[in-house]
Design an enzyme around this catalytic site. Structure first.
Site, PDB file in Angstrom:
ATOM      1  N   VAL A 103       0.847  -1.210   0.000  1.00 42.69           N
ATOM      2  CA  VAL A 103       0.000   0.000   0.000  1.00 42.69           C
ATOM      3  C   VAL A 103       0.876   1.251   0.000  1.00 42.69           C
ATOM      4  CG1 VAL A 103      -1.921  -1.164   1.170  1.00 42.69           C
ATOM      5  CG2 VAL A 103      -0.131  -0.103   2.550  1.00 42.69           C
ATOM      6  N   ASP A 104       2.204   1.053  -0.283  1.00 47.27           N
ATOM      7  CA  ASP A 104       3.168   2.152  -0.124  1.00 47.27           C
ATOM      8  C   ASP A 104       3.356   2.995  -1.388  1.00 47.27           C
ATOM      9  OD1 ASP A 104       5.800  -0.396  -0.056  1.00 47.27           O
ATOM     10  OD2 ASP A 104       4.866   0.550  -1.797  1.00 47.27           O
ATOM     11  N   HIS A 119      -4.700  -4.311  -2.144  1.00 45.37           N
ATOM     12  CA  HIS A 119      -5.102  -3.942  -0.784  1.00 45.37           C
ATOM     13  C   HIS A 119      -5.208  -2.437  -0.598  1.00 45.37           C
ATOM     14  CE1 HIS A 119      -3.198  -8.029   0.504  1.00 45.37           C
ATOM     15  NE2 HIS A 119      -4.381  -8.185  -0.049  1.00 45.37           N
ATOM     16  N   CYS A 146     -14.136  14.245   6.736  1.00 44.47           N
ATOM     17  CA  CYS A 146     -14.532  14.299   5.320  1.00 44.47           C
ATOM     18  C   CYS A 146     -14.850  15.745   4.930  1.00 44.47           C
ATOM     19  CB  CYS A 146     -15.777  13.427   5.120  1.00 44.47           C
ATOM     20  SG  CYS A 146     -16.492  13.537   3.466  1.00 44.47           S
ATOM     21  N   GLY A 186       8.718 -11.373  -2.732  1.00 42.68           N
ATOM     22  CA  GLY A 186       8.714 -10.698  -1.436  1.00 42.68           C
ATOM     23  C   GLY A 186       7.419 -10.808  -0.669  1.00 42.68           C
ATOM     24  N   ASN A 212      12.175 -14.744  -2.983  1.00 43.90           N
ATOM     25  CA  ASN A 212      11.875 -14.364  -1.602  1.00 43.90           C
ATOM     26  C   ASN A 212      13.104 -14.595  -0.731  1.00 43.90           C
ATOM     27  OD1 ASN A 212       9.438 -13.397  -0.085  1.00 43.90           O
ATOM     28  ND2 ASN A 212      10.060 -15.081   1.248  1.00 43.90           N
TER      29      ASN A 212
HETATM   30  C1  BV8 Z   1     -10.938 -11.488   2.685  1.00 44.84           C
HETATM   31  C2  BV8 Z   1      -3.752  -3.592   3.839  1.00 44.84           C
HETATM   32  C3  BV8 Z   1     -13.011 -12.385   2.621  1.00 44.84           C
HETATM   33  C4  BV8 Z   1      -3.854  -2.943   5.139  1.00 44.84           C
HETATM   34  C5  BV8 Z   1      -3.611  -6.004   4.165  1.00 44.84           C
HETATM   35  C6  BV8 Z   1      -7.797 -18.206   7.014  1.00 44.84           C
HETATM   36  C7  BV8 Z   1      -7.723 -18.007   8.394  1.00 44.84           C
HETATM   37  C8  BV8 Z   1      -7.945 -16.740   8.970  1.00 44.84           C
HETATM   38  C9  BV8 Z   1      -8.255 -15.655   8.157  1.00 44.84           C
HETATM   39  C10 BV8 Z   1      -8.310 -15.882   6.796  1.00 44.84           C
HETATM   40  C11 BV8 Z   1      -8.094 -17.124   6.212  1.00 44.84           C
HETATM   41  N1  BV8 Z   1      -8.235 -16.997   4.858  1.00 44.84           N
HETATM   42  C12 BV8 Z   1      -8.526 -15.706   4.583  1.00 44.84           C
HETATM   43  C13 BV8 Z   1      -8.571 -15.038   5.751  1.00 44.84           C
HETATM   44  C14 BV8 Z   1      -8.838 -13.680   5.980  1.00 44.84           C
HETATM   45  C15 BV8 Z   1      -7.635 -12.784   5.745  1.00 44.84           C
HETATM   46  C16 BV8 Z   1      -6.291 -13.452   5.747  1.00 44.84           C
HETATM   47  O1  BV8 Z   1      -5.746 -13.778   4.689  1.00 44.84           O
HETATM   48  N2  BV8 Z   1      -5.710 -13.621   6.933  1.00 44.84           N
HETATM   49  C17 BV8 Z   1      -4.398 -14.196   7.019  1.00 44.84           C
HETATM   50  C18 BV8 Z   1      -3.598 -13.487   8.116  1.00 44.84           C
HETATM   51  C19 BV8 Z   1      -4.519 -15.687   7.262  1.00 44.84           C
HETATM   52  N3  BV8 Z   1      -7.845 -12.174   4.462  1.00 44.84           N
HETATM   53  C20 BV8 Z   1      -8.674 -11.123   4.418  1.00 44.84           C
HETATM   54  O2  BV8 Z   1      -9.280 -10.694   5.371  1.00 44.84           O
HETATM   55  C21 BV8 Z   1      -8.826 -10.483   3.052  1.00 44.84           C
HETATM   56  N4  BV8 Z   1     -10.217 -10.384   2.789  1.00 44.84           N
HETATM   57  O3  BV8 Z   1     -10.488 -12.610   2.721  1.00 44.84           O
HETATM   58  O4  BV8 Z   1     -12.233 -11.219   2.576  1.00 44.84           O
HETATM   59  C22 BV8 Z   1     -14.394 -11.978   2.616  1.00 44.84           C
HETATM   60  C23 BV8 Z   1     -15.218 -12.667   1.751  1.00 44.84           C
HETATM   61  C24 BV8 Z   1     -16.528 -12.357   1.762  1.00 44.84           C
HETATM   62  C25 BV8 Z   1     -16.995 -11.344   2.615  1.00 44.84           C
HETATM   63  C26 BV8 Z   1     -16.138 -10.639   3.458  1.00 44.84           C
HETATM   64  C27 BV8 Z   1     -14.816 -10.964   3.464  1.00 44.84           C
HETATM   65  C28 BV8 Z   1      -8.245  -9.087   3.051  1.00 44.84           C
HETATM   66  C29 BV8 Z   1      -6.742  -9.188   3.185  1.00 44.84           C
HETATM   67  C30 BV8 Z   1      -6.141  -7.795   3.057  1.00 44.84           C
HETATM   68  C31 BV8 Z   1      -5.620  -7.365   4.395  1.00 44.84           C
HETATM   69  N5  BV8 Z   1      -4.897  -6.106   4.231  1.00 44.84           N
HETATM   70  N6  BV8 Z   1      -2.998  -4.825   4.000  1.00 44.84           N
HETATM   71  C32 BV8 Z   1      -2.514  -2.395   5.556  1.00 44.84           C
HETATM   72  O5  BV8 Z   1      -1.479  -2.668   4.897  1.00 44.84           O
HETATM   73  O6  BV8 Z   1      -2.511  -1.681   6.559  1.00 44.84           O
HETATM   74  S1  BV8 Z   1      -2.674  -7.418   4.219  1.00 44.84           S
HETATM   75  C33 BV8 Z   1      -1.048  -7.101   4.571  1.00 44.84           C
HETATM   76  O7  BV8 Z   1      -0.419  -8.390   4.465  1.00 44.84           O
HETATM   77  C34 BV8 Z   1      -0.302  -6.226   3.574  1.00 44.84           C
HETATM   78  O8  BV8 Z   1      -1.074  -5.825   2.463  1.00 44.84           O
HETATM   79  C35 BV8 Z   1       0.805  -7.170   3.104  1.00 44.84           C
HETATM   80  O9  BV8 Z   1       1.247  -6.863   1.859  1.00 44.84           O
HETATM   81  C36 BV8 Z   1       0.074  -8.445   3.153  1.00 44.84           C
HETATM   82  C37 BV8 Z   1       0.798  -9.701   2.947  1.00 44.84           C
HETATM   83  O10 BV8 Z   1       1.959  -9.672   3.731  1.00 44.84           O
HETATM   84  P1  BV8 Z   1       3.324  -9.778   2.915  1.00 44.84           P
HETATM   85  O11 BV8 Z   1       3.334  -8.708   1.880  1.00 44.84           O
HETATM   86  O12 BV8 Z   1       3.521 -11.172   2.438  1.00 44.84           O
HETATM   87  O13 BV8 Z   1       4.368  -9.386   4.002  1.00 44.84           O
HETATM   88  P2  BV8 Z   1       5.027 -10.363   5.070  1.00 44.84           P
HETATM   89  O14 BV8 Z   1       5.717  -9.513   6.084  1.00 44.84           O
HETATM   90  O15 BV8 Z   1       4.031 -11.379   5.520  1.00 44.84           O
HETATM   91  O16 BV8 Z   1       6.129 -11.169   4.231  1.00 44.84           O
HETATM   92  C38 BV8 Z   1       7.235 -10.482   3.703  1.00 44.84           C
HETATM   93  C39 BV8 Z   1       8.062 -11.541   2.986  1.00 44.84           C
HETATM   94  O17 BV8 Z   1       9.139 -10.878   2.359  1.00 44.84           O
HETATM   95  C40 BV8 Z   1       8.657 -12.558   3.940  1.00 44.84           C
HETATM   96  O18 BV8 Z   1       8.453 -13.868   3.401  1.00 44.84           O
HETATM   97  C41 BV8 Z   1      10.151 -12.227   3.952  1.00 44.84           C
HETATM   98  O19 BV8 Z   1      10.958 -13.393   4.033  1.00 44.84           O
HETATM   99  C42 BV8 Z   1      10.330 -11.580   2.609  1.00 44.84           C
HETATM  100  N7  BV8 Z   1      11.402 -10.589   2.553  1.00 44.84           N
HETATM  101  C43 BV8 Z   1      11.828  -9.748   3.536  1.00 44.84           C
HETATM  102  N8  BV8 Z   1      12.826  -8.972   3.049  1.00 44.84           N
HETATM  103  C44 BV8 Z   1      13.008  -9.331   1.748  1.00 44.84           C
HETATM  104  C45 BV8 Z   1      12.108 -10.355   1.431  1.00 44.84           C
HETATM  105  N9  BV8 Z   1      12.046 -10.931   0.215  1.00 44.84           N
HETATM  106  C46 BV8 Z   1      12.919 -10.480  -0.717  1.00 44.84           C
HETATM  107  N10 BV8 Z   1      13.805  -9.494  -0.497  1.00 44.84           N
HETATM  108  C47 BV8 Z   1      13.885  -8.905   0.720  1.00 44.84           C
HETATM  109  N11 BV8 Z   1      14.792  -7.920   0.923  1.00 44.84           N
HETATM  110 ZN    ZN Z   2     -18.238  12.101   3.812  1.00 48.47          ZN
END
Ligand code: BV8
Ligand code: ZN
Length: 241
Positions: A103-104, A119, A146, A186, A212
């Site tokens: 989101v950056d 997202h 708003c 990533g 990654n």
């Molecule tokens: C939805 C915006 C359905 C906000 C974000 C099962 C169990 C429990 C819950 C769920 C499930 N299945 C689905 C869900 C719900 C949930 C979900 O997925 N939960 C997860 C935690 C299990 N999903 C949702 O709620 C989504 N909506 O499913 O709706 C629905 C259907 C009908 C009706 C109603 C609803 C909405 C998901 C969106 C959430 N919003 N962000 C904000 O940013 O403030 S998600 C957030 O996580 C960010 O957007 C981020 O991008 C995203 C994913 O994280 P990553 O980008 O992967 O980052 P992370 O730190 O995890 O990993 C970084 C990786 O980079 C690591 O592997 C690391 O090793 C690597 N790395 C580090 N440095 C480097 C590198 N790689 C390369 N080079 C480097 N230098």
């Molecule tokens: Zn308004």
């Protein structure tokens, strides 16, 4: 690793269409904290706790403090070689869509044009009551109001438990269902539905490649996995194709 790199370079240079999915790891070398590394994003609170509407409506000041902290931090961050490599790839490949969970806004800052923000964006705000929404790069007050109806504005991001904007998800699914190559960079591949896009691509016949820092949930079924820093691997992958 060299032979794998050569194979992947050949695949990318021969591809007619490429989809890329990026996550927080692609912005890590720009100084943007990731979500699931080193145990917590902010004040030892996890994003999952704060990036949800229940948290926002229970404590809007706290959640806005979190987002204003991120806006101020990201505003000072520049794209890194990983972002620039993906912007360059877009110019080499006949068709490319960059799907990001981030989101950056750093992909756009690096020159990527065809970007799908799954997202939302830190730089977009929308009203909690009326349909007003705006791009806003300014420093915000603790509880932004708003300009149309005076009610509370919220960050223009998709929170946990919220659906992705309908058109956005269908565009992502359609695209990954018909590309030659899908590059996943990533992301820990934990968050859904983003993490399932690579599965859709593979089922539709795409070659899937993960770049990654460490193995993820999806590594096992990817055709290729390169582990290391995106800012080092991507420029090498893209160079000369
Ligand atoms: C939805 C915006 C359905 C906000 C974000 C099962 C169990 C429990 C819950 C769920 C499930 N299945 C689905 C869900 C719900 C949930 C979900 O997925 N939960 C997860 C935690 C299990 N999903 C949702 O709620 C989504 N909506 O499913 O709706 C629905 C259907 C009908 C009706 C109603 C609803 C909405 C998901 C969106 C959430 N919003 N962000 C904000 O940013 O403030 S998600 C957030 O996580 C960010 O957007 C981020 O991008 C995203 C994913 O994280 P990553 O980008 O992967 O980052 P992370 O730190 O995890 O990993 C970084 C990786 O980079 C690591 O592997 C690391 O090793 C690597 N790395 C580090 N440095 C480097 C590198 N790689 C390369 N080079 C480097 N230098
Ligand atoms: Zn308004």
């Amino acid at each position: 690793m060299i032979a794998k790199m050569q194979t992947i370079k050949a695949l990318l240079s021969g591809a007619r269409s490429v989809a890329v999915l990026t996550g927080a790891g692609v912005s890590a070398e720009s100084g943007v904290p990731t979500f699931r590394d080193d145990g917590g994003l902010w004040k030892e609170r996890r994003a999952e706790e704060l990036a949800r509407s229940e948290a926002f409506f229970r404590a809007p000041e706290l959640v806005w403090e979190f987002y204003n902290w991120r806006r101020a931090l990201v505003e000072k961050c520049d794209p890194n070689p990983a972002h620039y490599a993906l912007a360059a790839l877009e110019k080499q490949v006949p068709e490319m869509l960059l799907i990001t969970q981030n989101v950056d806004g750093l992909h756009q800052k690096a020159g990527s044009e065809n970007v799908l923000e799954l997202h939302g964006s830190l730089w977009r705000l929308r009203c909690t009551v009326c349909v007003h929404e705006e791009e806003n790069l300014e420093e915000l007050p603790p509880l932004p109001a708003c300009p149309k109806c005076g009610h509370l504005l919220r960050p223009g991001v998709v929170w946990f438990g919220e659906q992705l904007p309908a058109g956005i998800l269908s565009t992502a699914l359609d695209t990954v269902g018909k590309v030659d190559v899908m590059l996943v960079v990533g992301t820990s591949s934990v968050v859904q539905p983003a993490a399932s896009l690579a599965h859709v691509a593979k089922r539709a016949g795409a070659v899937t490649i993960e770049v990654n820092l460490e193995p993820t949930h999806n590594t096992g079924f990817m055709d290729f996995a390169l582990h290391g820093k995106a800012g080092e691997i991507l420029p090498e992958l893209i160079e000369g194709i």
